[in-house]
Design an enzyme around this catalytic site. Structure first.
Site, PDB file in Angstrom:
ATOM      1  N   TYR A 121      -7.135   2.497   5.924  1.00 46.39           N
ATOM      2  CA  TYR A 121      -6.369   1.157   5.500  1.00 46.39           C
ATOM      3  C   TYR A 121      -6.356   0.095   6.757  1.00 46.39           C
ATOM      4  O   TYR A 121      -5.930  -0.825   6.561  1.00 46.39           O
ATOM      5  CB  TYR A 121      -4.952   1.441   5.267  1.00 46.39           C
ATOM      6  N   CYS A 149      11.835  48.082 -11.430  1.00 45.70           N
ATOM      7  CA  CYS A 149      11.537  49.640 -11.733  1.00 45.70           C
ATOM      8  C   CYS A 149      12.070  50.500 -10.610  1.00 45.70           C
ATOM      9  O   CYS A 149      11.980  51.852 -10.845  1.00 45.70           O
ATOM     10  CB  CYS A 149      10.076  49.703 -12.096  1.00 45.70           C
ATOM     11  N   CYS A 192      11.557  48.381  -5.694  1.00 45.76           N
ATOM     12  CA  CYS A 192      11.322  47.163  -6.522  1.00 45.76           C
ATOM     13  C   CYS A 192      12.493  46.858  -7.404  1.00 45.76           C
ATOM     14  O   CYS A 192      13.069  47.873  -8.066  1.00 45.76           O
ATOM     15  CB  CYS A 192      10.235  47.622  -7.585  1.00 45.76           C
ATOM     16  N   ASP A 204       2.000  10.528   3.402  1.00 42.39           N
ATOM     17  CA  ASP A 204       2.529  11.371   4.450  1.00 42.39           C
ATOM     18  C   ASP A 204       1.633  12.409   4.819  1.00 42.39           C
ATOM     19  O   ASP A 204       1.474  13.393   4.443  1.00 42.39           O
ATOM     20  CB  ASP A 204       3.884  12.081   3.746  1.00 42.39           C
ATOM     21  N   GLU A 256       0.816  -1.322   0.089  1.00 43.33           N
ATOM     22  CA  GLU A 256       0.083  -0.100  -0.036  1.00 43.33           C
ATOM     23  C   GLU A 256       0.791   1.092  -0.201  1.00 43.33           C
ATOM     24  O   GLU A 256       1.873   1.203   0.408  1.00 43.33           O
ATOM     25  CB  GLU A 256      -0.896  -0.078   1.297  1.00 43.33           C
ATOM     26  N   LYS A 307      10.785   2.846   2.826  1.00 40.98           N
ATOM     27  CA  LYS A 307      10.749   3.950   2.565  1.00 40.98           C
ATOM     28  C   LYS A 307      11.509   4.448   1.199  1.00 40.98           C
ATOM     29  O   LYS A 307      12.398   3.762   0.807  1.00 40.98           O
ATOM     30  CB  LYS A 307      11.656   4.707   3.626  1.00 40.98           C
ATOM     31  N   CYS A 320       5.307  49.162 -14.028  1.00 43.96           N
ATOM     32  CA  CYS A 320       6.488  48.496 -13.914  1.00 43.96           C
ATOM     33  C   CYS A 320       6.824  47.323 -14.914  1.00 43.96           C
ATOM     34  O   CYS A 320       5.701  46.618 -15.025  1.00 43.96           O
ATOM     35  CB  CYS A 320       6.315  47.796 -12.209  1.00 43.96           C
ATOM     36  N   CYS A 370       5.066  46.225  -5.249  1.00 47.01           N
ATOM     37  CA  CYS A 370       5.567  47.208  -6.102  1.00 47.01           C
ATOM     38  C   CYS A 370       4.185  47.701  -6.419  1.00 47.01           C
ATOM     39  O   CYS A 370       3.522  47.049  -6.936  1.00 47.01           O
ATOM     40  CB  CYS A 370       6.576  46.896  -7.252  1.00 47.01           C
ATOM     41  N   LYS A 406       2.338   4.667   1.508  1.00 44.80           N
ATOM     42  CA  LYS A 406       2.565   5.104   2.655  1.00 44.80           C
ATOM     43  C   LYS A 406       2.384   6.613   2.758  1.00 44.80           C
ATOM     44  O   LYS A 406       3.247   7.173   2.239  1.00 44.80           O
ATOM     45  CB  LYS A 406       3.784   4.844   3.281  1.00 44.80           C
TER      46      LYS A 406
HETATM   47  S1  IVH Z   1      -0.091   0.661   8.974  1.00 42.61           S
HETATM   48  C1  IVH Z   1       0.063  -1.795  12.293  1.00 42.61           C
HETATM   49  N1  IVH Z   1      -0.575   1.668   6.520  1.00 42.61           N
HETATM   50  O1  IVH Z   1       2.870   5.796   8.688  1.00 42.61           O
HETATM   51  C2  IVH Z   1      -0.260  -0.500  11.425  1.00 42.61           C
HETATM   52  N2  IVH Z   1       0.446   3.239   8.196  1.00 42.61           N
HETATM   53  O2  IVH Z   1       5.652   5.453   9.994  1.00 42.61           O
HETATM   54  C3  IVH Z   1       0.592   0.454  11.413  1.00 42.61           C
HETATM   55  N3  IVH Z   1       0.804   5.335   7.255  1.00 42.61           N
HETATM   56  O3  IVH Z   1       1.914   5.773  11.989  1.00 42.61           O
HETATM   57  C4  IVH Z   1       0.110   1.403  10.214  1.00 42.61           C
HETATM   58  N4  IVH Z   1       0.191   5.149   5.330  1.00 42.61           N
HETATM   59  O4  IVH Z   1       0.319   7.087  10.277  1.00 42.61           O
HETATM   60  C5  IVH Z   1      -0.142   1.879   7.472  1.00 42.61           C
HETATM   61  N5  IVH Z   1      -0.815   2.458   4.428  1.00 42.61           N
HETATM   62  C6  IVH Z   1      -0.594   2.493   5.496  1.00 42.61           C
HETATM   63  C7  IVH Z   1       0.123   4.023   5.775  1.00 42.61           C
HETATM   64  C8  IVH Z   1       0.328   4.087   7.217  1.00 42.61           C
HETATM   65  C9  IVH Z   1       0.758   6.035   6.161  1.00 42.61           C
HETATM   66  C10 IVH Z   1       1.481   6.142   8.354  1.00 42.61           C
HETATM   67  C11 IVH Z   1       0.697   5.769   9.813  1.00 42.61           C
HETATM   68  C12 IVH Z   1       1.770   5.504  10.444  1.00 42.61           C
HETATM   69  C13 IVH Z   1       3.246   5.942  10.003  1.00 42.61           C
HETATM   70  C14 IVH Z   1       4.235   4.733  10.276  1.00 42.61           C
END
Ligand code: IVH
Length: 695
Positions: free
Chosen positions: A245, A431, A428, A118, A114, A334, A451, A446, A116
């Protein structure tokens, strides 16, 4: 009587929640914004008379309500865990080897990959299907109660399943999951990530910049900050959405026992779930898929800092236990960070269309995620002072998704003593006129309307796609026209002669003809009957502070032509819904300025004075919020006719079919768009059907 009204009230709630889900979760609305507003207004009226009928799933509660004094603490019923990181394939293999030793079943395990996201981790509680509480993660055991803020996020269902009658609910859920009780659990706790999509973030910043307000640094902090402040109305005004999720807790019912099915189940209940996840039979394939997203992360509409690889069998995952707060059953793979350090060689200052001065970083070129970066935004002068960013500093730079790279701050420990504090300019840079500051705004301006730097931006804006849409007039040509003295204001574009253009470098017959034709098209011609650009686009093109495309539409409809608009008082203007005193003042001020009056006069003399078309006024809005794609030959409409018909009723026409397309208008001998629309489940109408939509 009251019984009838009560059942109408229930029906309205269901319908609104259903259409909200179609729009904000499925991205497939089937009614227009104005029809939606009509339903909502009817609901509001009933609630005014019967406030005691209001339940937690009422869509009116999404508006926000009063600010709170503080957030209450919430103890999570099950711990909200974190994730261990893997930096590359070796780490992922090592993870698998470790857990194989703990449990034999890992040998045959499947994996779900899935994104991740941010954003901000949030925890949503549903009791008997109603959204009753929402919290932040906090320390994993205790979070903060941010229910009122979360309720403003339209992607969060207030009631699950969304609706029985309308087919998204129980029936589907139970047929898809025959082993589960058809009822949803009495207490269901769902975890997801709240975030602001990158495009929405950029649009928000653009709006703030044009209004001379402080812009935000990045989508993550903006989403987190908007959810962790006390005024729900402010949260409601931010384009926050979410994807879920995980089911972190369940009482009084059963839920699926594999991660893959959990995602399906959540989707069936009406939650927003990413369509990126895939399931694999072995880790190698899962890593391969993860790495395709490392390369393709700019395609994701949100910031992702990696992918999560999860053991699909949740019983096995749970039996594996955890290390500290990190479950053994999943890892965060990551992506390489898109943060680097480089030297800030200098600070430049750009002059925007409205005269706003924006500082930018001139950097020692550096590579981030395959792109060489030499410039980055520094937001505004306060930002430089607050972060104490000095010329010569080693600075930390970030590039995320498609967001313009920005300087996070200086690496203070790397200072050698020769770094210089930056003094904002008093003049500015283009100008040399003294700059001014407007009370209550962070920006410096400005204010010289002649200008040259502003003129370039002004013309660039005037000819842009959302405005007069003069094709072929790029920034280079605009600069040439200004430098040669041929163009001193936007009106001069309409009196350009071929002989003038031919004197410019790079202009031959064809290029000059094409440009002049594009300009003619924007202007229109009474003799040939060509209409030229519409009034709303013309108003948007003027570049009045605070007047974007939507406001320009409202102004065009309300006043019908420029002459009437130019005579409007601030009071007249404020009769328009959503137009406040600041914008009213800015419009009046724009028309009062002699330089602008002169340009308008010149434009009129050159034949540019669009009038509101009757049809535009009458039916505007019936199709608003809907997007159309036309394919094949229609019986009566040409392509342009169909486009104009749709647009004059408030709809949008695009070239390619996507999930966002509301309708495909189908003619004879359609192209591949027809197949694509069918495969995406986009609604299809013929010409008669299109006319029927308008009524
Ligand atoms: S699973 C046991 N799935 O990433 C479940 N986390 O670095 C643990 N996050 O605190 C989390 N997308 O806020 C999971 N598809 C995803 C995610 C996800 C973003 C975040 C989540 C977690 C952090 C961990």
């Amino acid at each position: 009587m009251a019984d009838k009204l009560l059942s109408r009230y229930q029906e309205l709630k269901e319908q609104i929640n259903f259409h909200n889900h179609r729009y904000h979760v499925l991205d497939k609305p089937i009614i227009s914004d104005s029809e939606f507003d009509k339903l909502l207004n009817e609901l509001k009226k009933i609630e005014e008379e019967h406030p005691d009928w209001i339940t937690p799933d009422s869509p009116t509660l999404r508006a926000g309500g009063k600010p709170a004094d503080r957030f209450n603490k919430v103890r999570h019923p099950s711990p909200i865990l974190s994730l261990a990181n893997a930096f590359g394939a070796d780490d992922a293999h090592a993870w698998l080897e470790r857990i194989k030793k703990i449990d034999d079943r890992v040998e045959k395990a499947k994996f779900v990959v899935e994104p991740k996201i941010d954003g901000l981790s949030v925890v949503l509680h549903y009791r008997d299907g109603l959204f009753v509480q929402g919290a932040t993660r906090g320390d994993g055991e205790i979070g903060e109660d941010i229910t009122s803020n979360l309720r403003t996020i339209k992607a969060i269902p207030l009631k699950i399943p969304i609706s029985r009658e309308l087919g998204v609910g129980n029936r589907k859920t139970s047929s898809q999951f025959p082993n589960l009780d058809s009822r949803i659990p009495k207490h269901l706790v769902v975890r997801g990530e709240a975030f602001i999509p990158i495009k929405e973030f950029e649009a928000l910043n653009k709006k703030l910049e044009e209004a001379g307000e402080r812009t935000y640094q990045n989508p993550r902090n903006t989403a987190a900050g908007s959810l962790r402040q006390l005024d729900p109305e402010l949260t409601a005004s931010r384009p926050i959405t979410l994807l879920v999720y995980q089911i972190s807790h369940c009482e009084g019912g059963k839920v699926p026992t594999s991660q893959w099915e959990i995602l399906e189940y959540l989707k069936a209940l009406g939650f927003p779930v990413s369509d990126v996840p895939k399931r694999f039979n072995d880790l190698e394939k899962a890593i391969e898929y993860t790495e395709t997203w490392d390369k393709g992360r700019d395609q994701l509409p949100y910031e992702a800092d990696g992918m999560v690889i999860k053991i699909d069998d949740l019983n096995l995952a749970s039996d594996l236990g955890f290390v500290g707060k990190d479950p053994r059953g999943a890892i965060a793979y990551k992506f390489p960070a898109r943060e680097v350090t480089t030297t800030l060689n200098d600070i430049g200052v750009a002059v925007g269309r409205t005269g706003v001065l924006t500082p930018y970083a001139i950097l020692e070129p550096v590579e981030i995620g395959g792109v060489i970066v030499e410039r980055a935004t520094l937001h505004n002068f306060d930002y430089i002072a607050e972060k104490d960013i000095r010329v010569g500093d080693r600075v930390l730079l970030k590039r995320a998704g498609e967001v313009i790279p920005y300087v996070i701050g200086p690496v203070v420990d790397a200072r050698k003593g020769k770094e210089k504090k930056f003094k904002p300019p008093t003049k500015c840079p283009a100008c040399e006129q003294a700059v001014e500051h407007i009370e209550g705004e962070v920006a410096w301006y400005c204010v010289n309307s002649a200008c040259p730097a502003q003129l370039i931006r002004n013309i660039e804006h005037f000819v842009s796609r959302g405005a007069m849409d003069i094709v072929g007039l790029g920034i280079k040509i605009v600069e040439q026209l200004i430098e040669s003295g041929l163009v001193k204001d936007v009106a001069d574009l309409f009196t350009l002669k071929k002989s003038d253009l031919l004197k410019l470098e790079g202009f031959a017959e064809k290029k000059a003809d094409n440009l002049l034709r594009a300009i003619e098209q924007a202007k229109g011609d009474a003799l040939s009957g060509s209409k030229g650009q519409s009034l709303n686009r013309f108003i948007a093109a003027l570049g009045i502070h605070g007047v974007g495309e939507v406001m320009a539409n409202d102004l065009a409809r309300a006043f019908g032509n420029i002459s009437a608009l130019s005579k409007a008082s601030a009071d007249d203007l404020q009769q328009i819904e959503g137009l406040g005193p600041n914008i009213a003042e800015s419009i009046v001020d724009w028309f009062k300025r002699p330089a602008n009056q002169k340009v308008l006069k010149k434009l009129k003399a050159a034949g540019v004075d669009p009038q509101m078309q009757k049809a535009e006024g009458k039916k505007q809005g019936v199709l608003s919020g809907l997007t159309f794609v036309v394919t094949g030959t229609l019986p009566n409409f040409s392509r342009d006719d169909a486009k104009e018909f749709i647009e004059s009723n408030g709809g949008k026409v695009t070239d390619s079919v996507s999930k966002k397309t509301s309708y495909l208008v189908l003619g004879e001998n359609p192209g591949s768009k027809f197949d694509k629309a069918k495969s995406l489940g986009v609604k299809i109408v013929d010409e008669a059907g299109l006319k029927k939509l308008v009524g």
